[in-house]
Design a protein around this motif. Structure first.
Motif, PDB file in Angstrom:
ATOM      1  N   PHE A 186       0.803  -1.216   0.000  1.00 40.37           N
ATOM      2  CA  PHE A 186       0.000   0.000   0.000  1.00 40.37           C
ATOM      3  C   PHE A 186       0.839   1.271   0.000  1.00 40.37           C
ATOM      4  O   PHE A 186       0.329   2.353  -0.255  1.00 40.37           O
ATOM      5  CB  PHE A 186      -0.963   0.018   1.188  1.00 40.37           C
ATOM      6  CG  PHE A 186      -0.331  -0.300   2.510  1.00 40.37           C
ATOM      7  CD1 PHE A 186       0.267   0.676   3.278  1.00 40.37           C
ATOM      8  CD2 PHE A 186      -0.330  -1.599   2.983  1.00 40.37           C
ATOM      9  CE1 PHE A 186       0.848   0.380   4.487  1.00 40.37           C
ATOM     10  CE2 PHE A 186       0.247  -1.913   4.203  1.00 40.37           C
ATOM     11  CZ  PHE A 186       0.841  -0.913   4.960  1.00 40.37           C
ATOM     12  N   ASP A 187       2.137   1.163   0.310  1.00 41.19           N
ATOM     13  CA  ASP A 187       3.002   2.325   0.251  1.00 41.19           C
ATOM     14  C   ASP A 187       3.676   2.468  -1.117  1.00 41.19           C
ATOM     15  O   ASP A 187       4.514   3.337  -1.320  1.00 41.19           O
ATOM     16  CB  ASP A 187       4.073   2.256   1.339  1.00 41.19           C
ATOM     17  CG  ASP A 187       4.903   0.973   1.255  1.00 41.19           C
ATOM     18  OD1 ASP A 187       4.465   0.047   0.544  1.00 41.19           O
ATOM     19  OD2 ASP A 187       5.959   0.905   1.904  1.00 41.19           O
ATOM     20  N   ASN A 188       3.282   1.586  -2.055  1.00 39.49           N
ATOM     21  CA  ASN A 188       3.865   1.612  -3.393  1.00 39.49           C
ATOM     22  C   ASN A 188       2.793   1.258  -4.415  1.00 39.49           C
ATOM     23  O   ASN A 188       2.492   0.094  -4.637  1.00 39.49           O
ATOM     24  CB  ASN A 188       5.036   0.635  -3.482  1.00 39.49           C
ATOM     25  CG  ASN A 188       5.764   0.716  -4.823  1.00 39.49           C
ATOM     26  OD1 ASN A 188       5.400   1.494  -5.704  1.00 39.49           O
ATOM     27  ND2 ASN A 188       6.783  -0.106  -4.981  1.00 39.49           N
ATOM     28  N   ASP A 189       2.221   2.287  -5.049  1.00 40.64           N
ATOM     29  CA  ASP A 189       1.133   2.070  -6.015  1.00 40.64           C
ATOM     30  C   ASP A 189       1.613   1.461  -7.326  1.00 40.64           C
ATOM     31  O   ASP A 189       0.803   1.134  -8.195  1.00 40.64           O
ATOM     32  CB  ASP A 189       0.421   3.395  -6.316  1.00 40.64           C
ATOM     33  CG  ASP A 189      -0.414   3.874  -5.140  1.00 40.64           C
ATOM     34  OD1 ASP A 189      -0.766   3.029  -4.286  1.00 40.64           O
ATOM     35  OD2 ASP A 189      -0.692   5.090  -5.062  1.00 40.64           O
ATOM     36  N   ASP A 190       2.922   1.312  -7.484  1.00 41.07           N
ATOM     37  CA  ASP A 190       3.448   0.758  -8.724  1.00 41.07           C
ATOM     38  C   ASP A 190       3.362  -0.765  -8.776  1.00 41.07           C
ATOM     39  O   ASP A 190       3.600  -1.363  -9.828  1.00 41.07           O
ATOM     40  CB  ASP A 190       4.914   1.177  -8.914  1.00 41.07           C
ATOM     41  CG  ASP A 190       5.051   2.683  -9.142  1.00 41.07           C
ATOM     42  OD1 ASP A 190       4.040   3.297  -9.536  1.00 41.07           O
ATOM     43  OD2 ASP A 190       6.143   3.214  -8.919  1.00 41.07           O
ATOM     44  N   VAL A 191       3.042  -1.407  -7.661  1.00 38.84           N
ATOM     45  CA  VAL A 191       2.994  -2.867  -7.603  1.00 38.84           C
ATOM     46  C   VAL A 191       1.600  -3.352  -7.999  1.00 38.84           C
ATOM     47  O   VAL A 191       0.588  -2.886  -7.469  1.00 38.84           O
ATOM     48  CB  VAL A 191       3.359  -3.387  -6.201  1.00 38.84           C
ATOM     49  CG1 VAL A 191       3.251  -4.915  -6.144  1.00 38.84           C
ATOM     50  CG2 VAL A 191       4.770  -2.945  -5.825  1.00 38.84           C
ATOM     51  N   SER A 192       1.541  -4.290  -8.931  1.00 37.30           N
ATOM     52  CA  SER A 192       0.264  -4.826  -9.401  1.00 37.30           C
ATOM     53  C   SER A 192      -0.400  -5.690  -8.336  1.00 37.30           C
ATOM     54  O   SER A 192       0.268  -6.320  -7.508  1.00 37.30           O
ATOM     55  CB  SER A 192       0.486  -5.663 -10.664  1.00 37.30           C
ATOM     56  OG  SER A 192       1.048  -4.892 -11.699  1.00 37.30           O
ATOM     57  N   SER A 193      -1.722  -5.739  -8.373  1.00 34.06           N
ATOM     58  CA  SER A 193      -2.473  -6.679  -7.540  1.00 34.06           C
ATOM     59  C   SER A 193      -2.564  -8.014  -8.256  1.00 34.06           C
ATOM     60  O   SER A 193      -2.668  -8.063  -9.485  1.00 34.06           O
ATOM     61  CB  SER A 193      -3.879  -6.143  -7.255  1.00 34.06           C
ATOM     62  OG  SER A 193      -3.828  -4.950  -6.499  1.00 34.06           O
ATOM     63  N   LEU A 194      -2.538  -9.098  -7.490  1.00 34.03           N
ATOM     64  CA  LEU A 194      -2.566 -10.437  -8.093  1.00 34.03           C
ATOM     65  C   LEU A 194      -3.461 -11.360  -7.287  1.00 34.03           C
ATOM     66  O   LEU A 194      -3.416 -11.376  -6.058  1.00 34.03           O
ATOM     67  CB  LEU A 194      -1.148 -11.007  -8.174  1.00 34.03           C
ATOM     68  CG  LEU A 194      -0.978 -12.303  -8.988  1.00 34.03           C
ATOM     69  CD1 LEU A 194       0.376 -12.312  -9.715  1.00 34.03           C
ATOM     70  CD2 LEU A 194      -1.076 -13.546  -8.096  1.00 34.03           C
ATOM     71  N   LEU A 195      -4.285 -12.106  -7.999  1.00 36.94           N
ATOM     72  CA  LEU A 195      -5.148 -13.138  -7.411  1.00 36.94           C
ATOM     73  C   LEU A 195      -4.952 -14.423  -8.193  1.00 36.94           C
ATOM     74  O   LEU A 195      -4.901 -14.406  -9.427  1.00 36.94           O
ATOM     75  CB  LEU A 195      -6.620 -12.729  -7.470  1.00 36.94           C
ATOM     76  CG  LEU A 195      -7.120 -11.755  -6.413  1.00 36.94           C
ATOM     77  CD1 LEU A 195      -8.460 -11.173  -6.816  1.00 36.94           C
ATOM     78  CD2 LEU A 195      -7.240 -12.454  -5.053  1.00 36.94           C
ATOM     79  N   SER A 196      -4.869 -15.542  -7.481  1.00 34.12           N
ATOM     80  CA  SER A 196      -4.760 -16.830  -8.166  1.00 34.12           C
ATOM     81  C   SER A 196      -6.054 -17.644  -8.056  1.00 34.12           C
ATOM     82  O   SER A 196      -6.191 -18.664  -8.724  1.00 34.12           O
ATOM     83  CB  SER A 196      -3.586 -17.638  -7.608  1.00 34.12           C
ATOM     84  OG  SER A 196      -3.688 -17.792  -6.204  1.00 34.12           O
ATOM     85  N   TYR A 197      -6.995 -17.188  -7.206  1.00 29.66           N
ATOM     86  CA  TYR A 197      -8.264 -17.922  -7.078  1.00 29.66           C
ATOM     87  C   TYR A 197      -9.338 -16.997  -6.529  1.00 29.66           C
ATOM     88  O   TYR A 197      -9.108 -16.217  -5.599  1.00 29.66           O
ATOM     89  CB  TYR A 197      -8.097 -19.115  -6.142  1.00 29.66           C
ATOM     90  CG  TYR A 197      -9.403 -19.837  -5.821  1.00 29.66           C
ATOM     91  CD1 TYR A 197     -10.035 -20.636  -6.773  1.00 29.66           C
ATOM     92  CD2 TYR A 197     -10.002 -19.709  -4.574  1.00 29.66           C
ATOM     93  CE1 TYR A 197     -11.229 -21.284  -6.484  1.00 29.66           C
ATOM     94  CE2 TYR A 197     -11.189 -20.363  -4.274  1.00 29.66           C
ATOM     95  CZ  TYR A 197     -11.798 -21.141  -5.233  1.00 29.66           C
ATOM     96  OH  TYR A 197     -12.975 -21.789  -4.955  1.00 29.66           O
ATOM     97  N   VAL A 198     -10.525 -17.080  -7.122  1.00 33.47           N
ATOM     98  CA  VAL A 198     -11.724 -16.423  -6.604  1.00 33.47           C
ATOM     99  C   VAL A 198     -12.842 -17.454  -6.616  1.00 33.47           C
ATOM    100  O   VAL A 198     -13.151 -18.038  -7.659  1.00 33.47           O
ATOM    101  CB  VAL A 198     -12.134 -15.202  -7.458  1.00 33.47           C
ATOM    102  CG1 VAL A 198     -13.447 -14.610  -6.935  1.00 33.47           C
ATOM    103  CG2 VAL A 198     -11.037 -14.146  -7.460  1.00 33.47           C
ATOM    104  N   GLY A 199     -13.416 -17.705  -5.465  1.00 30.81           N
ATOM    105  CA  GLY A 199     -14.532 -18.641  -5.354  1.00 30.81           C
ATOM    106  C   GLY A 199     -15.731 -17.957  -4.713  1.00 30.81           C
ATOM    107  O   GLY A 199     -15.571 -17.077  -3.865  1.00 30.81           O
ATOM    108  N   ILE A 200     -16.914 -18.348  -5.118  1.00 32.81           N
ATOM    109  CA  ILE A 200     -18.149 -17.754  -4.592  1.00 32.81           C
ATOM    110  C   ILE A 200     -19.030 -18.870  -4.063  1.00 32.81           C
ATOM    111  O   ILE A 200     -19.284 -19.852  -4.767  1.00 32.81           O
ATOM    112  CB  ILE A 200     -18.883 -16.955  -5.678  1.00 32.81           C
ATOM    113  CG1 ILE A 200     -17.961 -15.871  -6.246  1.00 32.81           C
ATOM    114  CG2 ILE A 200     -20.145 -16.304  -5.114  1.00 32.81           C
ATOM    115  CD1 ILE A 200     -18.534 -15.157  -7.437  1.00 32.81           C
ATOM    116  N   LYS A 201     -19.492 -18.719  -2.832  1.00 33.53           N
ATOM    117  CA  LYS A 201     -20.329 -19.738  -2.212  1.00 33.53           C
ATOM    118  C   LYS A 201     -21.672 -19.151  -1.796  1.00 33.53           C
ATOM    119  O   LYS A 201     -21.776 -17.982  -1.440  1.00 33.53           O
ATOM    120  CB  LYS A 201     -19.633 -20.334  -0.982  1.00 33.53           C
ATOM    121  CG  LYS A 201     -18.380 -21.129  -1.301  1.00 33.53           C
ATOM    122  CD  LYS A 201     -17.777 -21.720  -0.044  1.00 33.53           C
ATOM    123  CE  LYS A 201     -16.520 -22.515  -0.355  1.00 33.53           C
ATOM    124  NZ  LYS A 201     -15.909 -23.095   0.864  1.00 33.53           N
TER     125      LYS A 201
END
Length: 260
Positions: free
Chosen positions: A209-224
């Motif tokens: 959060f102190d560096n906006d240059d870093v991409s966000s990454l997700l390897s899984y999203v599940g919905i229940k």
């Protein structure tokens, strides 16, 4: 909130193993900073006990019947600011693939935001969202830290998502909190996610959060949750290219027929 305690190594290992393998509202995190300290020679190890508010640990024996993946309309899933086309769809994996590192969803470089829109083929009630970030070797990215969840909004862009109050805002815990599996985040109040037709997940920032240059990454999203069984129906509409006089007759002032 954390509470740090010092236990004998065997007791600590047993406690951590028990807590992480049962459905509980308490979590244990081993403090790796002590592994090479003088305390290790005394056969002790420090663990941190944390009250887990707002999430539970997803284990192998979870009820797979709760997964809403069969109700997702994959043809209409979209993701804004994804690094590659259809990365958003790719992380809506089967439950048995949830620990895999690839495929993954990553935001564009120098921008941590993502906007993942997930429509359903029928009305559903969503109870939890399961998330995991497992960064592949050689890839730079950070796990999301704050997400906003919207129901029944297919018109969102980033500006609107930032400013609008969401049905739920989740403060996530770092991936090292439970590296053995995924975390189920409860959507509350639950009434806001009953009989909905779509879900939109806005990743606002990540743990860099102190560096906006870093991409966000997700390897899984599940919905229940649970489906209603009521399929979304297409509305059939007939448009006139040319008005027909017989369809536009009204009674005149004296009971006769006149055209409009």
């Amino acid at each position: 909130s954390f509470r740090t305690i010092l236990l004998g190594r065997n007791v600590a290992i047993s406690l951590v193993s028990t807590l992480l393998n049962i459905k509980t509202t308490v979590c244990a995190i081993v403090d790796d900073s002590l592994l090479n300290s003088s305390r290790t020679t005394q056969n002790t190890i420090r663990i941190r006990i944390m009250q887990c508010d707002g999430h539970t640990h997803d284990t192998e024996d979870d009820d797979l019947g709760q997964s809403l993946r069969p109700q997702i309309d994959f043809a209409l899933v979209t993701c804004l600011n994804e690094e590659l086309l259809d990365q958003g769809k790719s992380v809506l994996k089967l439950h048995e693939d949830r620990l895999s590192r690839e495929p993954y969803l990553k935001s564009n470089e120098d921008d941590p935001e993502l906007l993942l829109h997930i429509p359903f083929t029928e009305a559903v009630t969503v109870k939890t969202i399961a998330l995991r970030t497992e960064v592949p070797d050689g890839i730079e990215g950070s796990a999301p830290r704050t997400i906003k969840v919207f129901a029944n909004r297919d018109d969102l862009d980033f500006e609107t998502a930032r400013d609008m109050e969401a049905q739920a805002t989740l403060e996530l815990v770092p991936p090292e909190h439970f590296p053995e599996g995924t975390l189920d985040y409860h959507l509350r109040p639950g009434g806001r996610f009953q009989n909905i037709s779509s879900l939109t997940i806005f990743v606002q920032d990540n743990f860099e959060f102190d560096n906006d240059d870093v991409s966000s990454l997700l390897s899984y999203v599940g919905i229940k949750g649970r489906g209603s069984g009521q399929k979304r129906m297409a509305v059939e509409t007939v448009y006139e290219t040319r008005g027909m006089k017989k369809d536009h007759k009204v009674k005149g002032e004296f009971g006769g027929q006149q055209l409009i």
